[in-house]
Motif scaffolding. Structure first.
Motif, PDB file in Angstrom:
ATOM      1  N   VAL A  57     107.677  79.204  26.543  1.00 60.58           N
ATOM      2  CA  VAL A  57     106.096  78.928  27.068  1.00 60.58           C
ATOM      3  C   VAL A  57     106.634  78.062  28.453  1.00 60.58           C
ATOM      4  N   VAL A  58     106.304  78.829  29.487  1.00 66.38           N
ATOM      5  CA  VAL A  58     106.630  78.221  30.756  1.00 66.38           C
ATOM      6  C   VAL A  58     105.460  77.825  31.398  1.00 66.38           C
ATOM      7  N   PRO A  59     105.087  76.566  31.576  1.00 63.22           N
ATOM      8  CA  PRO A  59     104.031  76.064  32.090  1.00 63.22           C
ATOM      9  C   PRO A  59     104.335  75.868  33.590  1.00 63.22           C
ATOM     10  N   GLU A  60     103.300  75.980  34.421  1.00 63.78           N
ATOM     11  CA  GLU A  60     103.365  75.722  35.832  1.00 63.78           C
ATOM     12  C   GLU A  60     103.348  74.177  36.115  1.00 63.78           C
ATOM     13  N   LEU A  61     104.363  73.404  36.399  1.00 63.34           N
ATOM     14  CA  LEU A  61     104.590  71.919  36.572  1.00 63.34           C
ATOM     15  C   LEU A  61     104.018  71.960  38.166  1.00 63.34           C
ATOM     16  N   PRO A  62     103.165  70.892  38.240  1.00 65.32           N
ATOM     17  CA  PRO A  62     102.493  70.730  39.372  1.00 65.32           C
ATOM     18  C   PRO A  62     103.472  70.407  40.480  1.00 65.32           C
ATOM     19  N   GLU A  63     103.438  70.786  41.874  1.00 69.85           N
ATOM     20  CA  GLU A  63     104.259  70.510  42.772  1.00 69.85           C
ATOM     21  C   GLU A  63     104.199  68.830  43.189  1.00 69.85           C
ATOM     22  N   ASP A  64     103.305  67.959  43.021  1.00 70.75           N
ATOM     23  CA  ASP A  64     103.218  66.762  43.318  1.00 70.75           C
ATOM     24  C   ASP A  64     103.367  66.028  42.209  1.00 70.75           C
ATOM     25  N   PRO A  65     104.410  65.066  41.976  1.00 70.06           N
ATOM     26  CA  PRO A  65     105.113  64.286  40.852  1.00 70.06           C
ATOM     27  C   PRO A  65     103.960  63.422  40.587  1.00 70.06           C
ATOM     28  N   ALA A  66     103.055  62.857  41.369  1.00 66.92           N
ATOM     29  CA  ALA A  66     101.779  61.919  41.198  1.00 66.92           C
ATOM     30  C   ALA A  66     101.019  62.610  40.076  1.00 66.92           C
ATOM     31  N   SER A  67     100.848  63.872  39.923  1.00 66.77           N
ATOM     32  CA  SER A  67      99.945  64.579  38.992  1.00 66.77           C
ATOM     33  C   SER A  67     100.515  65.163  38.058  1.00 66.77           C
ATOM     34  N   ARG A  68     101.923  64.973  37.658  1.00 67.56           N
ATOM     35  CA  ARG A  68     102.436  65.250  36.605  1.00 67.56           C
ATOM     36  C   ARG A  68     102.212  64.690  35.390  1.00 67.56           C
ATOM     37  N   PRO A  69     102.214  63.166  35.188  1.00 69.66           N
ATOM     38  CA  PRO A  69     102.193  62.616  34.046  1.00 69.66           C
ATOM     39  C   PRO A  69     100.834  63.055  33.317  1.00 69.66           C
ATOM     40  N   LEU A  70      99.697  63.185  33.847  1.00 70.37           N
ATOM     41  CA  LEU A  70      98.566  63.346  33.373  1.00 70.37           C
ATOM     42  C   LEU A  70      98.360  64.940  32.935  1.00 70.37           C
ATOM     43  N   TRP A  71      99.177  65.765  33.761  1.00 66.79           N
ATOM     44  CA  TRP A  71      99.238  67.023  33.695  1.00 66.79           C
ATOM     45  C   TRP A  71      99.934  67.441  32.009  1.00 66.79           C
ATOM     46  N   LEU A  72     100.825  66.534  32.018  1.00 64.09           N
ATOM     47  CA  LEU A  72     101.668  66.660  30.668  1.00 64.09           C
ATOM     48  C   LEU A  72     100.897  66.353  29.277  1.00 64.09           C
ATOM     49  N   ARG A  73      99.970  65.317  29.785  1.00 60.83           N
ATOM     50  CA  ARG A  73      99.157  65.052  28.801  1.00 60.83           C
ATOM     51  C   ARG A  73      98.142  66.249  28.407  1.00 60.83           C
ATOM     52  N   GLY A  74      97.742  66.952  29.635  1.00 63.05           N
ATOM     53  CA  GLY A  74      96.936  67.971  29.154  1.00 63.05           C
ATOM     54  C   GLY A  74      97.150  69.308  28.799  1.00 63.05           C
ATOM     55  N   LEU A  75      98.570  69.312  28.729  1.00 61.87           N
ATOM     56  CA  LEU A  75      99.450  70.370  28.212  1.00 61.87           C
ATOM     57  C   LEU A  75      99.149  70.960  26.829  1.00 61.87           C
ATOM     58  N   LYS A  76      98.199  71.868  26.547  1.00 62.77           N
ATOM     59  CA  LYS A  76      97.502  72.066  25.200  1.00 62.77           C
ATOM     60  C   LYS A  76      98.851  72.602  24.075  1.00 62.77           C
ATOM     61  N   CYS A  77      99.924  73.494  24.759  1.00 61.28           N
ATOM     62  CA  CYS A  77     100.569  73.698  23.740  1.00 61.28           C
ATOM     63  C   CYS A  77     101.613  72.545  23.182  1.00 61.28           C
ATOM     64  N   THR A  78     101.417  71.322  23.528  1.00 62.40           N
ATOM     65  CA  THR A  78     102.128  70.426  23.124  1.00 62.40           C
ATOM     66  C   THR A  78     101.056  69.282  22.252  1.00 62.40           C
ATOM     67  N   TRP A  79      99.720  69.685  22.090  1.00 62.44           N
ATOM     68  CA  TRP A  79      98.992  68.745  21.443  1.00 62.44           C
ATOM     69  C   TRP A  79      99.122  68.746  19.819  1.00 62.44           C
ATOM     70  N   PRO A  80      99.234  67.627  19.281  1.00 65.75           N
ATOM     71  CA  PRO A  80      99.509  67.678  18.087  1.00 65.75           C
ATOM     72  C   PRO A  80      98.271  68.084  17.053  1.00 65.75           C
ATOM     73  N   VAL A  81      98.341  68.727  15.920  1.00 62.74           N
ATOM     74  CA  VAL A  81      97.359  69.158  15.178  1.00 62.74           C
ATOM     75  C   VAL A  81      97.375  68.486  13.901  1.00 62.74           C
ATOM     76  N   ARG A  82      98.371  67.920  13.601  1.00 63.28           N
ATOM     77  CA  ARG A  82      98.252  66.979  12.328  1.00 63.28           C
ATOM     78  C   ARG A  82      98.711  65.483  12.635  1.00 63.28           C
ATOM     79  N   LEU A  83      97.839  64.802  11.811  1.00 64.31           N
ATOM     80  CA  LEU A  83      98.310  63.273  12.111  1.00 64.31           C
ATOM     81  C   LEU A  83      99.614  62.794  11.607  1.00 64.31           C
TER      82      LEU A  83
END
Lengths: 741, 84
Positions: free
Chosen positions: A512-538
């Motif tokens: 899986v190769v997501p498009e990392l935003p160019e601006d470093p400022a927007s990357r931390p929140l972008w990573l939170r929103g990256l759905k393929c990393t979202w946990p499904v189990r507690l």
């Protein structure tokens, strides 16, 4: 204005494009447009005209001249203007095209012009994964792809952007059915507390975006509880749409002190139905929590007031989450997240609610459908297992080999704090169970940066593996996958270089190769929103907390355990009041005759006057209605029938019921009451008729199920008889009846 | 390629797309086109029709207008009233 003039309006200026006959001999609109293109720098500066030009009507040499003029004046081509030109089909010089979506569209325009430089799936994938592409650009790319025969790519892209750009579906609509039919099917059963048809329709696109052909069946209107208690065994996934008004409208005649109790009881019924569901099937259930209410019933005190909508929402959502803690196959979809970018006031459309009990607006329904599909997809696939991270300009700012240790940006201060925050997000993912891997073209000592640079949040020991060398990254990632004994499809590759991303996509398409935003400022929140990393189990800790909940709940649940449909119906305490139609109720009964489609035996659209005739002359006929109330409130007039009498024989001319109370034995109780009434009047035989329409299949067996014998007829139309001399009218176990006639 | 576009006899060509999208109806449209000619134009799809009109023309319809629509001509009258 006339439409013909608008259609000939070559500059797309709409209704103001009438030829101007200025008394002072002024300019025509065409001349104004020409002047703006000739003096583009000035028009841009003053934000005039160019924004509204239809560039498809402007010849390529004029566009080229305009761009040359801008360049001469040292002005870059603004992105919106580049977009508008590309959408209109113009081919731009490669150096003026900045974003990946513009590049693809430019390439497609060139291909359309001279059939050179075709597009491949590897070009489309990043666009499908990228959010926030301008709607016009998406639609233009979809249109061009289809025109060059890449219909499947066009469908894939349109589906991927359907949530935010529904208009991009239009060009591929003729191909969509075939595209979806070629995907592996997924049988989905949908139920809710309000109308689910719009959601059912949207689910097919939403699941299409996740590679499945959704075959959706819907339960009866409002039949969510019944559907949970008796889950369709053929369904591979179940969806329940929650909405507060459908789930529990507040009856303001009930004392406030009891409103809270009733809501708790309602929530208990739901909670028990969820338990029953989980006991009966292991298929996943997707159920949304209730979104935050937009209109409070207690103003600023809405969260605290016992009958506040906010409090109701929180109560119900709490129960849903507890059920999800108890049962692994119950997936609660967070509606607030799903609807987050839609203003709360636009979550519903009151007009649709009053017209057809549609609880959510078109935009909200689409967003919910996408979130259901997303939740399903994530749960089935599981999150990624490995985060493969580049170093230079990804985990820290700058290039180690060139800038040296001191030159790297990462720490508490701007701009290094953005990189440090990104590293913190990587640590979060590590804690949530992902393995971190360093993948960098660097000298091997780059790994020492993590220990030697004081600003790094990550340490070398946080990485499960690393490949810091000058080998191609695709080779390295294959080697590491082998070392870790993990499939390549569980890897996510994060790199700031578009070339590295492109190479990875082409050479190791599983990753899986997501498009990392160019601006470093927007990357931390972008990573939170990256759905393929979202946990499904507690995590284990969450699981312990949920055990605690479970114990708490068991104590409470003893009180009301509606685990079967029968228990549920018994608990409803339904009351049916049967009355003859009078002047006050005639209007409502006539309206029901006009509007009821599903539960309608004959679909005779009797008018007020025609029903009035039954009322006036009791020798020849009767018109009855039924009001239903249960312990959650009053449903009003929901069932009606007209009966004509001749001698000792009666015929049920119309029999219809609002779908609000289908599946709760109301129809049986009503019919039984009418038959008893007729028997007392000396009627010996009652005939009922069924006339099939496209919508009333539901009642095909209604008379048979209630003891009537078939007299004659076909599939389309049949007559049924009930012999009151020998037969006993049916009784409904779960409805108490009162006759006021 | 696309199927041949049906003859437009209405003032708003967008309605052809809307009827195609909402009802999968590609027959000829005229002012008199009503649920009688459009098989899928039932009470439920009526909602979808209203939604499509609202988004396509960027207007909001009232409940009265929603009930007023009984033919293509009614839609055109409403659009003119909204200054579309």
């Amino acid at each position: 204005m006339t439409r013909s003039s608008a259609r000939s309006d070559k500059h797309g200026l709409g209704m103001i494009a009438e030829p101007i006959a200025s008394p002072r001999g002024g300019l025509s609109i065409d001349q104004i447009v020409d002047a703006a293109i000739d003096d583009a720098p000035s028009a841009l500066r003053r934000r005039l005209v160019l924004q509204t030009v239809d560039w498809s009507g402007i010849p390529a040499p004029r566009v080229a001249g305009m761009i040359a003029n801008l360049t001469r004046q040292g002005l870059a081509l603004p992105r919106w203007l580049a977009g508008a030109l590309l959408v209109a089909g113009h081919v731009l010089p490669a150096e003026l095209v900045q974003t990946p979506d513009h590049r693809v569209l430019n390439q497609l325009n060139r291909y359309a012009a001279d059939k050179e430089g075709a597009i491949s799936a590897a070009d489309i994938d990043p666009l499908a994964a990228r959010e926030n592409i301008e709607p016009d650009i998406v639609r233009a790319i979809v249109t061009r792809l289809r025109a060059m025969g890449a219909s499947a790519d066009a469908c894939r892209l349109a589906l991927a952007h359907w949530r935010d750009v529904p208009q991009a579906m239009r060009p591929i609509r003729p191909d969509l059915a075939a595209y979806l039919a070629a995907l592996p099917p997924l049988k989905i059963s949908v139920a809710g507390f309000s109308t689910t048809d719009p959601l059912a329709a949207d689910l097919s696109s939403a699941f299409g975006a996740h590679g499945r052909n959704a075959l959706v069946t819907q339960s009866d209107f409002g039949g969510a509880i019944t559907a949970l208690l008796q889950p369709d065994p053929g369904a591979e996934a179940h969806v329940v749409l929650m909405d507060l008004d459908g789930f529990a409208a507040t009856d303001w005649r009930i004392p406030v002190s009891q409103i809270g109790d009733l809501m708790r009881e309602r929530a208990d019924i739901l909670s028990n139905a969820l338990d029953a569901f989980a006991a009966r099937t292991s298929a996943p259930l997707l159920i949304n929590c209730l979104p935050a209410p937009s209109a409070p019933t207690a103003g600023l005190l809405d969260r605290r007031y016992i009958a506040g909508r906010r409090q109701a929402v929180e109560l119900v959502n709490g129960r849903l989450l507890e059920a999800a803690d108890r049962h692994g196959n119950i997936l609660v979809m967070d509606a607030d997240q799903a609807l987050g970018d839609i203003p709360a006031a636009r979550h519903s459309d009151p007009k649709l609610w009053y017209y057809g009990r549609v609880a959510y607006s078109a935009d909200a329904t689409r967003a919910l459908a996408c979130a259901f599909a997303e939740a399903w997809s994530l749960a089935m696939r599981g999150p990624a297992k490995v985060l493969a991270l580049d170093l230079d300009n990804t985990l820290w700012g700058g290039t180690y080999g060139e800038d040296g240790l001191e030159g790297l940006a990462c720490g508490e201060d701007f701009p290094g704090n953005a990189f440090r925050a990104f590293q913190q997000e990587c640590l979060r993912l590590k804690q949530q169970g992902l393995l971190l891997v360093a993948l960098s073209k660097n000298n091997a000592d780059a790994v020492t940066v993590f220990e030697r640079h004081p600003g790094m949040a990550l340490k070398a020991s946080d990485f499960a593996a690393s490949a810091i060398n000058w080998q191609p990254k695709p080779e390295n990632i294959r080697r590491i996958a082998g070392e870790l004994n993990l499939g390549l499809d569980s890897f996510v590759f994060i790199d700031d270089s578009p070339h590295e991303r492109e190479a990875m996509r082409r050479l190791v398409p599983e990753v899986v190769v997501p498009e990392l935003p160019e601006d470093p400022a927007s990357r931390p929140l972008w990573l939170r929103g990256l759905k393929c990393t979202w946990p499904v189990r507690l995590t284990e800790e969450d699981a312990r907390r949920s055990e605690m909940y479970a114990a708490e709940r068991q104590a409470r649940a003893l009180k009301s355990s509606a685990a079967t449909r029968e228990d549920y119906l018994a608990g409803l305490e339904q009351r049916l009041i049967v009355e003859t139609v009078n002047a006050d109720t005639l209007g409502r009964v006539a309206q029901m005759h006009q509007r009821t489609n599903q539960f309608n035996l004959t679909t005779l659209r009797l008018t007020e006057a025609e029903i009035g005739a039954y009322v006036r002359d009791p020798k020849h006929g009767f018109a009855f209605l039924g009001r239903v109330a249960d312990k959650f409130g009053d449903h009003g007039i929901v069932v009606a029938a007209t009966i004509s009498v001749e001698g000792s024989q009666a015929q049920i001319d119309t029999f219809l019921m609002s779908c609000r109370v289908i599946g709760r034995e109301v129809e049986r109780a009503f019919l039984g009451t009418l038959l008893t009434f007729l028997a007392k009047r000396g009627i010996e035989r009652v005939v009922g008729r069924f006339a099939a329409t496209a919508k009333n299949g539901l009642v095909r067996d209604f008379y048979a199920a209630n003891g009537f014998a078939r007299v004659d007829g076909t599939e389309e139309e049949s007559s049924w008889a009930f012999d009151l001399r020998v037969q006993t009218p049916p009784r409904a176990e779960f409805v108490s009846v009162q006759l006021e006639a | 390629m696309d199927a041949p576009t049906p003859a437009v006899q209405v003032g708003y060509p967008e309605l052809v797309d809307i009827f195609d999208d909402v009802f999968q109806y590609a027959g000829p449209l005229s002012h008199d086109t009503s649920p009688d000619q459009v098989p899928r134009w039932d009470s439920l799809q009526h909602i979808a029709l209203v939604r499509a009109i609202e988004t396509t023309f960027s207007i909001g319809l009232s409940m009265d207008e929603m009930m007023e629509i009984r033919s293509v001509g009614d839609i055109e009258a409403i659009l003119r009233r909204h200054g579309v």
